[in-house]
Design an enzyme around this catalytic site. Structure first.
Site, mmCIF file in Angstrom:
data_model
loop_
_atom_site.group_PDB
_atom_site.id
_atom_site.type_symbol
_atom_site.label_atom_id
_atom_site.label_comp_id
_atom_site.label_asym_id
_atom_site.label_seq_id
_atom_site.Cartn_x
_atom_site.Cartn_y
_atom_site.Cartn_z
ATOM 1 C CG ASN A 1 -14.519 -24.563 99.049
ATOM 2 O OD1 ASN A 1 -13.599 -23.767 99.539
ATOM 3 N ND2 ASN A 1 -15.387 -25.013 100.002
ATOM 4 C CB VAL A 2 -10.915 -20.502 96.566
ATOM 5 C CG1 VAL A 2 -9.475 -20.159 96.342
ATOM 6 C CG2 VAL A 2 -11.654 -19.899 95.122
ATOM 7 C CB SER B 1 -11.957 -27.098 99.646
ATOM 8 O OG SER B 1 -12.048 -28.335 98.902
ATOM 9 C CD GLU C 1 -24.870 -27.373 97.533
ATOM 10 O OE1 GLU C 1 -23.726 -27.107 98.456
ATOM 11 O OE2 GLU C 1 -24.702 -28.276 96.883
ATOM 12 C CE1 TYR D 1 -12.299 -26.875 89.271
ATOM 13 C CE2 TYR D 1 -14.545 -27.129 88.522
ATOM 14 C CZ TYR D 1 -13.064 -26.574 88.312
ATOM 15 O OH TYR D 1 -12.933 -25.801 87.177
ATOM 16 C CG HIS E 1 -17.392 -34.316 100.134
ATOM 17 N ND1 HIS E 1 -17.239 -33.723 98.826
ATOM 18 C CD2 HIS E 1 -17.176 -33.570 100.858
ATOM 19 C CE1 HIS E 1 -17.244 -32.239 99.263
ATOM 20 N NE2 HIS E 1 -16.964 -32.394 100.404
ATOM 21 N NE ARG E 2 -21.245 -30.721 102.632
ATOM 22 C CZ ARG E 2 -21.524 -29.545 103.223
ATOM 23 N NH1 ARG E 2 -21.170 -28.420 103.022
ATOM 24 N NH2 ARG E 2 -22.200 -29.810 104.290
ATOM 25 C CB CYS F 1 -20.165 -22.482 106.604
ATOM 26 S SG CYS F 1 -19.839 -21.551 105.175
ATOM 27 C CG HIS G 1 -22.465 -22.453 99.316
ATOM 28 N ND1 HIS G 1 -22.016 -23.204 100.431
ATOM 29 C CD2 HIS G 1 -23.545 -23.446 98.770
ATOM 30 C CE1 HIS G 1 -22.067 -24.588 100.020
ATOM 31 N NE2 HIS G 1 -23.099 -24.589 99.097
HETATM 32 O O1 SUG Z 1 -19.470 -27.632 100.543
HETATM 33 N N1 SUG Z 1 -16.179 -27.475 102.119
HETATM 34 C C1 SUG Z 1 -17.662 -27.231 102.353
HETATM 35 C C2 SUG Z 1 -17.709 -25.899 102.853
HETATM 36 C C3 SUG Z 1 -19.101 -25.621 103.017
HETATM 37 C C4 SUG Z 1 -19.514 -24.328 103.383
HETATM 38 N N2 SUG Z 1 -20.835 -23.881 103.373
HETATM 39 C C5 SUG Z 1 -21.314 -22.656 103.433
HETATM 40 N N3 SUG Z 1 -21.040 -21.955 102.612
HETATM 41 N N4 SUG Z 1 -22.623 -22.556 103.745
HETATM 42 C C6 SUG Z 1 -18.248 -27.271 100.711
HETATM 43 O O2 SUG Z 1 -17.435 -27.019 99.655
HETATM 44 C C7 SUG Z 1 -14.436 -29.207 101.783
HETATM 45 C C8 SUG Z 1 -14.244 -30.601 102.109
HETATM 46 C C9 SUG Z 1 -12.444 -31.013 101.950
HETATM 47 O O3 SUG Z 1 -12.216 -30.604 100.720
HETATM 48 O O4 SUG Z 1 -11.957 -31.810 102.613
HETATM 49 C C10 SUG Z 1 -15.878 -28.786 101.965
HETATM 50 O O5 SUG Z 1 -16.709 -29.837 101.505
#
Ligand code: SUG
Length: 449
Positions: free
Chosen positions: A25-26, A28, A174, A23, A137-138, A371, A250
């Site tokens: 992150n457009v 994703s 992060e 959420y 998940h992260r 990234c 980020h």
């Molecule tokens: O954390 N996407 C990652 C992308 C990370 C990008 N990293 C940097 N900007 N440095 C995040 O949002 C999406 C996974 C999914 O939706 O399946 C995801 O985790």
């Protein structure tokens, strides 16, 4: 002594999929549930690593993680043997299974924050694994991240490793996605630039309204303390909350620094003038001259930046001192951004060339060139102390391509994630990978079979 910036790129794991998990992150969110192609994703990443190594740049590789993370599912109450755990999760809580399958560790800019030895009190390179606690998940990445980093940088005379900060909201961290280092040259003391989204304790600071601010000031300060950085060698700046609300989750989605250059959007920081003045003064005290390239919103809007990932680029110094900007292909498909880039290289400034890469599989989850890499500035002696198994060579590239062809699927959907066979495939791939990269037993299945 000679020093280098080494880019360690995350190798995409065999379960790469679009889970819609992030959420704010457009990309994703908008590509949720699309079929993915893990084989293509891994090949795209390897092509970038090879191209940069071929330019004579120092390039390494960072291993993916064990997914699905059965141990994480067990911690949430799923029981039985591994196949039972996966089937039960698929039946009762598919979103948790999807999260436990995410290949998100590929975005290694989020793996850790790294401070080179020229900046730290004890003269060692310091690593703090990022807790990534804003997204479930992260948040499960850091224990394995720590083991992998330890296996890569395993000489305590040169490398110091810190575990992730306490995984609570106040210390949301992060990693390097919110950290840039400016310096005269890689081996000289530099200024470490920490950009945070909010403060956990100072309620007077503004915060975004729509999307979460993942990084806190308190986390950045803790990392700076752990690494033994001096007050003269750090700048803490607040990200503009308005850009977070437009999808800049980020800081590396709106700014990138390298050497004495900070390439950033006009709206990136809350108080740009004060931030740039502090960077300028602190870098000058270390013998450097800040060159800020501020991209005006009249040329590129924040929305353009989020769509094209212009700033999620790698700014790399070539042997002759000129700089190359590595951008995702999406920048060339965006007319306004593409024409901005043409103008940028004609300006006579430090950036003299732009190269675009097809990273679509990763981009569709919001992960561009920046990234996908963790930067580690190393002296010649420190580079010699890195586990040689993870340094990119023609031979390693060829071996990894074959390994991907043998182990990766070319299509993955939710139904595949629910198939316990994927776990077996993923484990046998990773078992072989640890031998290729000479990492030893870093995965939970290798440690507690
Ligand atoms: O954390 N996407 C990652 C992308 C990370 C990008 N990293 C940097 N900007 N440095 C995040 O949002 C999406 C996974 C999914 O939706 O399946 C995801 O985790």
């Amino acid at each position: 002594m000679k020093a280098f910036e080494v880019n360690f790129d995350g190798l995409v794991g065999p379960t790469h999929n679009y889970g819609g998990l992030s959420y704010g992150n457009v990309a994703s969110q908008s590509n949720s549930q699309q079929g993915s192609n893990p084989r293509e994703a891994a090949r795209q990443g390897l092509a970038k690593m090879k191209a940069l190594a071929d330019l004579g740049l120092q390039q390494g590789v960072l291993a993916p993680q064990e997914r699905p993370d059965v141990a994480a599912l067990r911690r949430l109450g799923f029981t039985g043997n591994d196949a039972d755990v996966i089937r039960q999760a698929a039946r009762e809580a598919m979103p948790l299974l999807v999260a436990s399958c995410s290949a998100s560790s590929m975005w290694v800019a989020n793996a850790a924050t790294v401070s080179p030895s020229a900046d730290t009190a004890d003269g060692r390179v310091h690593f703090t694994a990022a807790n990534l606690n804003c997204k479930y998940h992260r948040s499960i990445e850091h224990p394995t991240t720590s083991r992998v980093l330890q296996a890569m940088f395993n000489d305590p005379a040169h490398f110091a490793h810190h575990p992730a900060l306490p995984a609570v909201m106040q210390f949301g961290d992060e990693g390097a996605a919110n950290h840039t280092r400016l310096c005269r040259d890689y081996g000289a003391p530099g200024v470490e630039f920490f950009v945070y989204g909010r403060s956990a304790f100072d309620s007077r600071l503004p915060a975004p309204h729509r999307y979460p601010a993942r990084q806190t000031l308190e986390a950045s300060q803790a990392v700076a303390r752990l690494h033994g950085l001096s007050a003269e060698g750090v700048v803490f700046a607040q990200q503009n909350p308005a850009v977070i609300d437009q999808g800049v989750f980020h800081n590396d989605v709106i700014a990138v620094g390298n050497g004495e250059v900070l390439f950033h959007h006009q709206d990136a920081f809350l108080d740009s003038e004060a931030v740039l003045a502090e960077l300028h003064a602190k870098l000058a005290a270390k013998g450097g001259q800040l060159q800020a390239i501020s991209v005006p919103r009249a040329a590129v809007t924040v929305e353009d930046a989020v769509r094209s990932y212009l700033f999620n680029s790698q700014l790399l110094t070539r042997a002759d001192g000129s700089m190359l900007l590595v951008v995702p292909e999406e920048c060339r498909n965006h007319p306004r951004v593409s024409s901005y880039l043409d103008g940028l290289t004609r300006q006579g400034g430090p950036i003299t060339e732009v190269q675009a890469f097809d990273l679509k599989q990763s981009m569709q989850n919001g992960g561009g060139p920046a990234c996908l890499r963790l930067r580690v500035a190393l002296s010649e002696v420190e580079l010699a102390a890195v586990n040689p198994g993870v340094i990119m060579t023609d031979a390693l590239h060829a071996t990894l391509l074959q390994w991907v062809s043998r182990h990766y699927r070319d299509r993955l959907t939710d139904a595949d994630l629910a198939d316990p066979q994927l776990l077996d495939e993923s484990r046998s791939a990773l078992d072989e990978l640890t031998q290729i990269l000479k990492l030893g037993s870093v995965y939970p299945f290798q440690r507690h079979p």
